[in-house]
Design a protein around this motif. Structure first.
Motif, short mmCIF file in Angstrom:
data_model
loop_
_atom_site.label_atom_id
_atom_site.label_comp_id
_atom_site.label_asym_id
_atom_site.label_seq_id
_atom_site.Cartn_x
_atom_site.Cartn_y
_atom_site.Cartn_z
N ASP A 71 33.43 -15.08 36.74
CA ASP A 71 33.33 -13.67 37.08
C ASP A 71 34.17 -12.81 36.14
O ASP A 71 34.06 -11.59 36.15
N TYR A 72 34.98 -13.44 35.34
CA TYR A 72 35.88 -12.71 34.45
C TYR A 72 35.52 -12.86 32.97
O TYR A 72 35.76 -11.96 32.18
N VAL A 73 34.91 -13.99 32.58
CA VAL A 73 34.62 -14.28 31.18
C VAL A 73 33.12 -14.45 30.96
O VAL A 73 32.45 -15.14 31.72
N MET A 74 32.62 -13.82 29.88
CA MET A 74 31.23 -13.95 29.48
C MET A 74 31.18 -14.25 27.98
O MET A 74 31.87 -13.60 27.19
N PHE A 75 30.38 -15.25 27.59
CA PHE A 75 30.17 -15.56 26.18
C PHE A 75 29.00 -14.73 25.68
O PHE A 75 28.00 -14.56 26.38
N GLU A 76 29.11 -14.25 24.44
CA GLU A 76 28.02 -13.48 23.84
C GLU A 76 27.87 -13.86 22.38
O GLU A 76 28.86 -13.98 21.66
N LYS A 111 36.08 -10.34 28.11
CA LYS A 111 36.96 -10.51 29.26
C LYS A 111 36.75 -9.33 30.19
O LYS A 111 36.47 -8.22 29.75
N ASN A 112 36.88 -9.58 31.50
CA ASN A 112 36.71 -8.55 32.52
C ASN A 112 35.34 -7.88 32.40
O ASN A 112 35.19 -6.68 32.53
N TRP A 113 34.32 -8.67 32.14
CA TRP A 113 32.99 -8.15 31.85
C TRP A 113 32.34 -7.48 33.07
O TRP A 113 31.54 -6.58 32.91
N ASN A 114 32.68 -7.90 34.27
CA ASN A 114 32.06 -7.28 35.45
C ASN A 114 33.02 -6.30 36.14
O ASN A 114 32.83 -5.97 37.30
N GLY A 129 48.59 -8.59 33.03
CA GLY A 129 49.49 -9.52 33.71
C GLY A 129 48.75 -10.76 34.20
O GLY A 129 49.25 -11.88 34.12
N TYR A 130 47.53 -10.55 34.71
CA TYR A 130 46.69 -11.66 35.16
C TYR A 130 46.42 -12.62 34.00
O TYR A 130 46.52 -13.84 34.15
N GLU A 131 46.08 -12.10 32.84
CA GLU A 131 45.80 -12.95 31.68
C GLU A 131 47.07 -13.61 31.14
O GLU A 131 47.04 -14.76 30.73
N ARG A 132 48.15 -12.88 31.13
CA ARG A 132 49.38 -13.39 30.53
C ARG A 132 50.03 -14.48 31.39
O ARG A 132 50.54 -15.47 30.86
N MET A 139 42.05 -19.13 29.27
CA MET A 139 41.57 -18.28 28.18
C MET A 139 41.52 -19.07 26.87
O MET A 139 40.56 -18.96 26.10
N ASP A 140 42.54 -19.89 26.61
CA ASP A 140 42.53 -20.72 25.40
C ASP A 140 41.40 -21.75 25.46
O ASP A 140 40.76 -22.03 24.44
#
Length: 162
Positions: A71-76, A111-114, A129-132, A139-140
Motif C-alpha cells: 500500500d506504500y510502494v509501487m514499482f514503475e 513511495k506513498n503512492w496511494n 519518520g516512518y521511512e527512517r 525500502m532497501d
C-alpha cells in the motif's frame, strides 16, 4: 540518511541501449508484454507510431508498466523503443529487420503512492519518520528487487538484438 525525503527511489534514469544492426522487432515487442505479464505488472502500450520514410520505416513504441508492491510502494517502468530506417531483410533464409534502434528504460519505486500520508507539513514529517525508523530495511529490499527486475528486462531486450 536523507533518502527518505524523496518521493521515489530512482533505479534507472534514461538507460539507453543503442543498436544499429539486425533486430527481431515484433519478437521484442511481444517479449515486453510477456515479461510484464510474468512479473505481474499492469502494463499498457501508451504510444505507438509508424511512419514511412525514404530510407525505411520508423516505429516508436512507448510502454508503461506498474506494479503495486504494498500500500506504500509501487514499482514503475517506462520503456521506449524507437526504430529508424527499418528495412526487411533475409538473413540465412530467415526474414528479419535491419534498423537503427534506441531503447530507453526508466525504472523507479514510488513511495506513498496511494497517499497513505497526506501532503501537509506534519504528514510529510510523519512519512519521513516512518521511512527512517520503521520500514528502512524494507525500502532497501524494494530498491534491490526493482534493480534486479530492471536488469532482467535489459537481458530480455538484448536477446532480440542480433
Amino acid at each position: 540518511m536523507g533518502k527518505e525525503k524523496s518521493k521515489e527511489m530512482r533505479i534507472l534514469n534514461k538507460y539507453q541501449i543503442i543498436h544499429n544492426a539486425y533486430i527481431d522487432i515484433t519478437g521484442l515487442l511481444k517479449a515486453l508484454a510477456s515479461f510484464f505479464d510474468a512479473n505481474k505488472y499492469d502494463y499498457d502500450e501508451i504510444g505507438v507510431s509508424e511512419k514511412s520514410g525514404a530510407t525505411g520505416d520508423e516505429v516508436e513504441s512507448v510502454w508503461k508498466a506498474t506494479r503495486e508492491v504494498t500500500d506504500y510502494v509501487m514499482f514503475e517502468m517506462m520503456v521506449t523503443v524507437w526504430a529508424r530506417d527499418l528495412r526487411k531483410v533475409v538473413v540465412d533464409g530467415k526474414e528479419m529487420y535491419w534498423a537503427r534502434v534506441m531503447i530507453t528504460i526508466d525504472s523507479h519505486a514510488k513511495k506513498n503512492w496511494n497517499k497513505t500520508f497526506g501532503s501537509g507539513h506534519w504528514q510529510e514529517l510523519m512519512r519521513q519518520g516512518y521511512e527512517r525508523y520503521v520500514v528502512y530495511k524494507d525500502m532497501d529490499a524494494y530498491k534491490g528487487k526493482i534493480y534486479v527486475e530492471s536488469m532482467l528486462l535489459i537481458d530480455e531486450i538484448k536477446k532480440y538484438l542480433k
